[in-house]
Design an enzyme around this catalytic site. Sequence first.
Site, PDB file in Angstrom:
ATOM      1  N   ASP A 242     -25.253  49.893 -52.228  1.00  0.00           N
ATOM      2  CA  ASP A 242     -25.266  49.995 -53.684  1.00  0.00           C
ATOM      3  C   ASP A 242     -23.952  50.648 -54.100  1.00  0.00           C
ATOM      4  O   ASP A 242     -23.196  51.172 -53.280  1.00  0.00           O
ATOM      5  CB  ASP A 242     -26.483  50.777 -54.180  1.00  0.00           C
ATOM      6  CG  ASP A 242     -26.770  50.513 -55.665  1.00  0.00           C
ATOM      7  OD1 ASP A 242     -25.904  49.944 -56.354  1.00  0.00           O
ATOM      8  OD2 ASP A 242     -27.851  50.898 -56.142  1.00  0.00           O
TER       9      ASP A 242
HETATM   10  C1  BGC Z   1     -27.314  49.633 -59.357  1.00  0.00           C
HETATM   11  C2  BGC Z   1     -27.479  48.302 -58.690  1.00  0.00           C
HETATM   12  C3  BGC Z   1     -26.490  47.318 -59.251  1.00  0.00           C
HETATM   13  C4  BGC Z   1     -25.100  47.876 -59.072  1.00  0.00           C
HETATM   14  C5  BGC Z   1     -24.013  46.945 -59.573  1.00  0.00           C
HETATM   15  C6  BGC Z   1     -25.869  50.113 -59.360  1.00  0.00           C
HETATM   16  O1  BGC Z   1     -25.722  51.196 -60.215  1.00  0.00           O
HETATM   17  O2  BGC Z   1     -28.135  50.576 -58.722  1.00  0.00           O
HETATM   18  O3  BGC Z   1     -28.794  47.835 -58.856  1.00  0.00           O
HETATM   19  O4  BGC Z   1     -26.646  46.067 -58.641  1.00  0.00           O
HETATM   20  O5  BGC Z   1     -25.003  49.092 -59.777  1.00  0.00           O
HETATM   21  O6  BGC Z   1     -23.982  46.887 -60.942  1.00  0.00           O
END
Ligand code: BGC
Length: 880
Positions: A242
């Site tokens: 993530d």
């Molecule tokens: C989130 C993810 C997301 C990623 C990209 C993160 O803050 O937890 O679910 O895919 O950002 O935007």
Amino acid sequence: MSEKSGADWDSAATDERVEGILAQLSLEEKVAFVTGDLNWNFGFFAEGVQRLGIPDIQMADGPAGVRINKGDVHGGKATSLPAPIALAATWDPAQASAYGTVIGVECRATDHNVSLGPAVDIARVPVGGRTFESFGEDPLLQSAIGVAVVRGIQDQGVQACAKHYAINNQEDHRSSVDAVIDERTMHELYLPPFEALVREGGVASMMGSFNRLNGDYACEHPQLLRDILRDDFGFRGWIMSDYGANHSTAEAANAGLDQEQPNEGFWGGQLLAAVHDGRVSEAVVDEKVRNILRPLIGMGQAENPVGVAEFAVDQHHDVAQAIAEDGMVLLRNDGILPLRGVRRVALIGPDVDAWSAQGGGSSQVNPTRGVSPFDGLRRALGDEVDIVVEHGSDPVTPGALLPGADPIGSSFFRAPSGEVGLHAEYWTNPSFDGEPLVSRIDGQVELMHGFHNFPGFNAASARYEKLPTELNAQMSARYTGTLTVPVTGSYRFVITTLGSYTFELDGRVVAASGSAEVVADTDAVIDLVAAEAVAESPAEDEPRPYGWGGDGGQPDVSVDEVVVRLQAGRAYGIRMSYAADHPSQGFLLGAKLRLGWVPPAGVFSPDVARAAEAAAAADVAVVVVRSYEAEADDRPSMQLPCGQNDLIRAVLAANPRTVVVLMTGAPVDVTGWGADPAALLQAWYPGQAQGDALARVLTGAAEPGGRLPLTLPVALSQTPARDARTYPGVDGRVHYDEGVLVGYRAFDAHDLEPAFPFGHGLGYTTWEFEDLVVVPSDGDEAGIATVTVRNTGGRPGAVVVQVYAGDVVAPVPMPPQQLAGFAKMRVDAGGSERVTVRIPRRTVSYYDVDAHGWAPAAGTAEIRVGASSRDIRVSAPLAL
Ligand code: BGC
């Protein structure tokens, strides 16, 4: 659509091609390929290898539709689908497949080859900030919906990404919290959806979560990434971190993370160095490249690359509408719905005339179009029916995520210009220096900047004019005007801040940060009532408590209280000066401010009073309320924000013929309104067609087809959020002490009465369940249940036949019952259908921690079939 797609990307032929490509890559190229990047508008990205025809990996969030990262594509617009929790409420894999197909088609047409979703994290606590992105509290339902979404996406030649792996069930402290969980609970409740997405969905990629798990970060957890995901589940795709969830070079690389996202500096040059000095072998890097290339090649993404193309905007809008209707859960109905013969409707709520209710954060979608509840009702009811619109509340903003009391409603304020609200000035420095960047009239005094005010992340009511991102970090703000109250009495001001503030009434500082004399003191009452007024107006010194029983909260903010006696009708000068000057305040963590209060009982804002008058003069009042939910922060309580509880109370008192519509992605407290509304509809965040969907359900043109994918509790005390140890954790650790007893499993085991049980939902017709036959089966299937459902009402309808396995006896304590299968049926009036539901062996098994595997229970299970977990109609034994 690609020829090789869906779940079929993994084959010997693919492996051969992957080996061929791998052999031509230099170590530098391999390392670059496993090191991600940030592109466009906070998008994930990884550069391909052009000379070998490997395309760039272009990713787009997310679970509720495509959040277009390439801002120039299609004007940044895509179909904003109902929130995933609404999809889960359809209990219909066919709808999930349509949902995934829309995402897949739009990803392709907007030049993205990886879709960052679905999220299959179990909804453990009702206040969890991403509950709306999940498919609820049950692993079987979560899996069935998730698998269908993945297949829908991947059938378009776009990779899906199962997230957030794993045990990511809260947003408070998400980047550091350590989830302390036992092996059985992990395997029985939280991992099965990921397993199903791998085994049944053929999901191409996964996203490692932010949190720690039993001590180690998820993205450097060998047990999670290798033993379970690869060895047990047989995953052959790739796992990315993530956004910022990777914390190491060699540890993460050797543990099995395949790609660092975005580039955080731990991989790239560092990883290359680690290979050179032997801390990471080249074979380990090769394995990552294989994992990433396998679905890319296997799905044909090299030959049939994504690009920019048209997509069927109208048809996708219709899909969004059908799913919204099918996911709406009618919780209560005294017969007022479907609406008949109405002449005058009071339509009340912060967003009723402007489409906007959806979740915030990375899953937010910029819709291709939007239908407001007003537009929908106008279309459904025709021009003869009078629709009177009242907001009754200020716009809902990310500030709702702050703990404390409801904000003071703007209609109590007057700016120096005479306008309703306060004169607000905003500076980009924390010291009120120079010309303010923004001067305007604002309603409530409420700010929640940083993450929640990133471009495309702020899902505030459309009426709220978002402040520019220059104000996201350190800043200052001043609000001036007057405050006039309708009743003489004691008003408890509740000031939530991170940073410093001074709050003045009539030139007197009544509260301020850091000042010993005036800092919140609930015992002291500052009397601002003129001496001659005291005799006439009886004092009310006991304001009611605030928060409506809520708790939780963000530990870094302070919540100060001061009680001030105010005189009715007098315009008090008000001045609130606030500086986001705490050292922690910067890019991600910005201003946090709310000027809230608890007025004496019965004091409603002029806005609320107007809404109540409109309700009193109408045949029926429809109150559409909403929450604010987003990743990065959990909600502070289960309460509706922004004075909407007061709004419902006042409207219900004015007209009992009131329908309350909850546009929320997670449970809210529905018990504190003084009376029950005539009908209560859980509409979730219903996507861009929400107005038409809502109107069709209210008028009966469509059946409210949803059933609860999670329990609606009466209070947080019924859930793991009852105690800081189990939520949000103490000293950085959250203990999953409740084990497998989450959601209805806990309500059943502890004999608790929820507000509405798991699986509940009314339609506009009635059902009977008859002739249940349960026969044992073998292998992965424990049995087959066959039952007849009869539509005994006067109109066609939808029913979810729910099958629970109860009374299973095992060497470990088992939940009283577990969902073992379901079928969504549509049956004509008077008609009946014979339905077959297959019962997986897993639902009558337990995870044996000594054998590290599943063990079937013996004896007999009671197979219960009904319309909800608490509405069992027929049952029969199943020999195991
Ligand atoms: C989130 C993810 C997301 C990623 C990209 C993160 O803050 O937890 O679910 O895919 O950002 O935007």
